[in-house]
Scaffold this active site. Sequence first.
Site, short mmCIF file in Angstrom:
data_model
loop_
_atom_site.label_atom_id
_atom_site.label_comp_id
_atom_site.label_asym_id
_atom_site.label_seq_id
_atom_site.Cartn_x
_atom_site.Cartn_y
_atom_site.Cartn_z
CG HIS A 72 -2.40 -0.89 1.11
ND1 HIS A 72 -3.59 -0.29 1.31
CD2 HIS A 72 -2.20 -2.26 0.62
CE1 HIS A 72 -3.89 -1.36 0.76
NE2 HIS A 72 -4.00 -2.51 0.20
CE1 TYR A 200 -6.55 4.29 10.39
CE2 TYR A 200 -5.90 4.58 7.96
CZ TYR A 200 -5.79 4.02 9.43
OH TYR A 200 -4.93 2.91 9.83
N PRO A 292 -5.62 0.98 17.83
CG PRO A 292 -7.15 -0.05 17.16
CD PRO A 292 -7.21 0.82 18.59
CE LYS A 296 3.29 3.67 13.34
NZ LYS A 296 3.13 2.76 12.72
CE1 TYR A 384 -2.19 4.41 8.83
CE2 TYR A 384 -0.39 3.29 7.48
CZ TYR A 384 -1.90 3.46 8.50
OH TYR A 384 -2.75 2.37 8.35
#
Length: 388
Positions: A72, A200, A292, A296, A384
Amino acid sequence: MRTQVAIIGAGPAGLMLGRLLERAGVDAVIIERKSADYVLGRIRAGVLEQGAVDLLDAAGVGQRMHQEGLIHKGIDLAFDGDMLNINFEKLIGKHVMVYGQTEVTRDLMAARQDSGALTIYEADDVAIQDFDGATPRVTYRKDGVTHTLDCDVIAGCDGFHGVCRASVPEQSVTSFERVYPFGWLGVLVDQPPVGEELIYAHHEHGFALCSMRSNTRSRYYVQVPSDEKAANWSDDRFWDELRARLNPATAAALKTAASIEKSVAPLRSFVAEPLRFGNLFLAGDAAHIVPPTGAKGLNLAMSDVKVLAEALIERFLERSTAGVDGYSPTVLQRIWKAERFSWWMTSMLHTFPETGAFGRRIQRAEFDYLASSLAAQQSLAENYTGLP
């Protein structure tokens, strides 16, 4: 029995630590209170940082990940339907890999079984003793018989509710914790993902996440109160609520089906300090929990055991204690940075009723700033995809 390292817990942290030690010639036995099938049945995260990918390769268990995992290049963020793509590769030249924690565990289990290294499943009444002295040992009961495992070091990889951290005297460990007033109601479904990237989404009803396990299996979440029960949510109710929280085009593209798993996961931030107590070392969820939101948890566990494995190899093969002496401060630096990022993502994307209209305007301002600032997007991408 006797071994050099007794590893408590056969999740991905314990299995990876055992694998790294085994390949270096350090003897380790893993003790797990649940069955192998139970461990494999746990539904967990699935986004791997490049560091975790590299570690799986170094451990010789990355082949299936590269065949089946999904690379991704970024993520999509949404706020009340407004979409923002964060392209990691364009911003900082990195990406992440979507490969389920269950599959990571399966690969590590298979490698350990093939090598003949010992894992003891379904061990009852596990207890650790004398870890602050020179002769630590683990006792457990198996098939009605009590066993003792003498060792030099104990690695506590047995999770938040495990016996290892609970065995440390209360005055010797400091806990830092924030329990959030909400959880994630998650549904697993055999349908293609609704988008190419993870989505998200912030909505006045609460947070939502569109994730995936493969090109044909998707994982979706909605924010619910922390005491909510999954049984209260029919599939139809879940899909209706998820659609309401998504961008209209995304909601229209969503493909639904009967759920094959449904559960509520509470959210908390937690760190224990220090992470070494004599010859006991904590790693993974025994040492820390992150919400979550920032993907991580598994990645922190992998970085913990990488540092711990290097330290133990140095101790046993090079007779140096520099690595074990530095383990706790070294990993805590990265842990707190990951805690900060996960807290930030959680704070921006979830609804907090106690903050009122002012809180939502601050969240909107945070989203708008992110959309307008290349530096802010690069910071998100850097965190990230994984800090060093």
